[in-house]
Scaffold this motif. Structure first.
Motif, mmCIF file in Angstrom:
data_model
loop_
_atom_site.group_PDB
_atom_site.id
_atom_site.type_symbol
_atom_site.label_atom_id
_atom_site.label_comp_id
_atom_site.label_asym_id
_atom_site.label_seq_id
_atom_site.Cartn_x
_atom_site.Cartn_y
_atom_site.Cartn_z
ATOM 1 N N GLY A 6 0.801 -1.224 0.000
ATOM 2 C CA GLY A 6 0.000 0.000 0.000
ATOM 3 C C GLY A 6 0.833 1.272 0.000
ATOM 4 O O GLY A 6 1.971 1.294 0.480
ATOM 5 N N ASP A 51 5.188 -2.560 -3.324
ATOM 6 C CA ASP A 51 5.039 -1.586 -4.414
ATOM 7 C C ASP A 51 5.769 -0.308 -4.007
ATOM 8 O O ASP A 51 6.952 -0.168 -4.266
ATOM 9 C CB ASP A 51 3.561 -1.312 -4.719
ATOM 10 C CG ASP A 51 3.385 -0.145 -5.696
ATOM 11 O OD1 ASP A 51 4.264 0.019 -6.582
ATOM 12 O OD2 ASP A 51 2.415 0.617 -5.568
ATOM 13 N N GLU A 80 5.050 -5.947 -7.025
ATOM 14 C CA GLU A 80 3.991 -5.485 -7.923
ATOM 15 C C GLU A 80 4.361 -4.173 -8.592
ATOM 16 O O GLU A 80 3.993 -3.928 -9.745
ATOM 17 C CB GLU A 80 2.683 -5.353 -7.128
ATOM 18 C CG GLU A 80 2.205 -6.682 -6.562
ATOM 19 C CD GLU A 80 1.062 -6.535 -5.560
ATOM 20 O OE1 GLU A 80 0.454 -5.446 -5.511
ATOM 21 O OE2 GLU A 80 0.794 -7.509 -4.831
ATOM 22 N N ALA A 87 0.423 -1.168 -7.151
ATOM 23 C CA ALA A 87 -0.160 -2.232 -6.337
ATOM 24 C C ALA A 87 -1.413 -2.800 -6.990
ATOM 25 O O ALA A 87 -2.140 -2.105 -7.703
ATOM 26 C CB ALA A 87 -0.483 -1.703 -4.944
ATOM 27 N N LEU A 88 -1.678 -4.066 -6.729
ATOM 28 C CA LEU A 88 -2.774 -4.791 -7.376
ATOM 29 C C LEU A 88 -4.003 -4.947 -6.489
ATOM 30 O O LEU A 88 -4.894 -5.720 -6.821
ATOM 31 C CB LEU A 88 -2.293 -6.182 -7.815
ATOM 32 C CG LEU A 88 -1.088 -6.199 -8.755
ATOM 33 C CD1 LEU A 88 -0.699 -7.642 -9.090
ATOM 34 C CD2 LEU A 88 -1.379 -5.414 -10.032
ATOM 35 N N GLU A 89 -4.079 -4.217 -5.384
ATOM 36 C CA GLU A 89 -5.113 -4.384 -4.368
ATOM 37 C C GLU A 89 -4.974 -5.765 -3.721
ATOM 38 O O GLU A 89 -4.163 -6.587 -4.135
ATOM 39 C CB GLU A 89 -6.518 -4.149 -4.923
ATOM 40 C CG GLU A 89 -6.718 -2.747 -5.498
ATOM 41 C CD GLU A 89 -8.154 -2.473 -5.876
ATOM 42 O OE1 GLU A 89 -9.053 -2.782 -5.064
ATOM 43 O OE2 GLU A 89 -8.383 -1.949 -6.982
ATOM 44 N N THR A 90 -5.777 -6.017 -2.696
ATOM 45 C CA THR A 90 -5.522 -7.203 -1.870
ATOM 46 C C THR A 90 -5.680 -8.511 -2.633
ATOM 47 O O THR A 90 -4.779 -9.351 -2.649
ATOM 48 C CB THR A 90 -6.444 -7.196 -0.641
ATOM 49 O OG1 THR A 90 -6.247 -5.981 0.083
ATOM 50 C CG2 THR A 90 -6.116 -8.373 0.266
ATOM 51 N N THR A 173 -7.870 -8.197 9.124
ATOM 52 C CA THR A 173 -6.953 -8.528 8.013
ATOM 53 C C THR A 173 -6.239 -9.859 8.239
ATOM 54 O O THR A 173 -5.636 -10.381 7.310
ATOM 55 C CB THR A 173 -5.873 -7.465 7.699
ATOM 56 O OG1 THR A 173 -4.780 -7.558 8.622
ATOM 57 C CG2 THR A 173 -6.460 -6.070 7.665
ATOM 58 N N LYS A 198 -6.047 -5.588 -11.029
ATOM 59 C CA LYS A 198 -6.330 -5.109 -9.683
ATOM 60 C C LYS A 198 -7.686 -5.636 -9.226
ATOM 61 O O LYS A 198 -8.655 -5.567 -9.993
ATOM 62 C CB LYS A 198 -6.319 -3.589 -9.635
ATOM 63 C CG LYS A 198 -4.971 -2.967 -9.975
ATOM 64 C CD LYS A 198 -5.039 -1.450 -9.897
ATOM 65 C CE LYS A 198 -3.687 -0.835 -10.227
ATOM 66 N NZ LYS A 198 -3.709 0.653 -10.119
ATOM 67 N N ALA A 199 -7.749 -6.140 -8.012
ATOM 68 C CA ALA A 199 -9.016 -6.688 -7.518
ATOM 69 C C ALA A 199 -9.075 -6.603 -6.004
ATOM 70 O O ALA A 199 -8.119 -6.982 -5.320
ATOM 71 C CB ALA A 199 -9.173 -8.141 -7.964
ATOM 72 N N PRO A 200 -10.200 -6.127 -5.446
ATOM 73 C CA PRO A 200 -10.372 -6.097 -3.986
ATOM 74 C C PRO A 200 -10.737 -7.475 -3.458
ATOM 75 O O PRO A 200 -11.211 -8.353 -4.191
ATOM 76 C CB PRO A 200 -11.521 -5.106 -3.809
ATOM 77 C CG PRO A 200 -12.326 -5.259 -5.069
ATOM 78 C CD PRO A 200 -11.331 -5.541 -6.161
#
Length: 237
Positions: A6, A51, A80, A87-90, A173, A198-200
């Protein structure tokens, strides 16, 4: 897997020159606390995704950090920023790292402070035996997330929609996952995420909850989402 990619926008200016997981609490980088706890429990093979200023994290820990009185860990990095420019999200980051992970694995964020959380072998083995796709640790709602994220049913199932307003908790988390959660029908990104999609994570978890594939429990020990300089200052006081 330690999530460390992040940008830490809310932590600026502290994160302008230091990645948030390297900000220190009581003399240690935030991310080192769960890394030591995992190593102490026998889960020393780790993946760290990076990242923003990720080269600092790799320099700080290298590939085999020795934690005093705990032991030596082994770290693989999923960069990433280098591979995709951001960043690619979580969920995107987890899928990117799947080739480096086992069928069952822990995930926790490198910017959450939970110094007493125990990553136990008993919890790991219990999850494996359960057949579920995910097991989440939820915490009482902090002031910055008063409505919570998920509920817990009496039988331990995680609930997409809380059964009552006071039954919603915040996702810490910290979780155990099976690789199968990050495959169809819950996730359509190919393993390794070669396109850098990217995907949550939340939509994947909610879909699995609706099929009774996620369990949860409440953790009531010390826990802080270190999302602002003020929260960091409070911890260090």
């Amino acid at each position: 897997m330690i999530l460390a990619a992040g940008r830490g926008e809310r932590m600026r200016p502290l994160t302008d020159h230091t990645p948030k997981p390297l900000l220190e609490v009581h003399g240690k980088p935030l991310m080192q606390w769960p890394m030591e706890a995992l190593t102490r429990a026998g889960f020393g093979d780790m993946v760290v995704n990076t990242d923003w200023l990720g080269e600092q994290i790799a320099r700080r820990f290298g590939s085999q950090p020795l934690f005093d009185a705990v032991g030596t860990a082994s770290i693989a990095y999923s960069d990433e920023g280098r591979d995709f420019g951001g960043a690619l999200e979580t969920a995107g980051g987890i899928v990117r790292a799947l080739p480096l992970l086992g069928d069952v694995f822990w995930v926790t964020a490198g910017d959450v402070f939970a110094p007493e959380f125990a990553f136990t072998r008993q919890a790991f083995d219990r999850f494996v035996a359960s057949g579920k796709l995910a097991h989440l640790w939820l915490v009482p709602n902090p002031a910055h997330n008063p409505k919570g994220d998920f509920g817990i049913a009496p039988d331990g199932r995680a609930l997409n929609r809380a059964i009552a307003p006071d039954a919603a908790y915040t996702f810490s988390t910290i979780a155990l996952y099976r690789a199968a959660l990050f495959a169809p029908p819950y996730c359509g990104i190919p393993a390794g995420n070669p396109a850098g999609i990217k995907a949550p994570l939340a939509p994947i978890l909610r879909a699995a909850m609706d099929n009774d594939q996620v369990s949860a429990e409440l953790y009531t020990g010390p826990w802080t989402d270190v999302g602002t300089p003020e929260r960091l200052a409070v911890l260090n006081r």
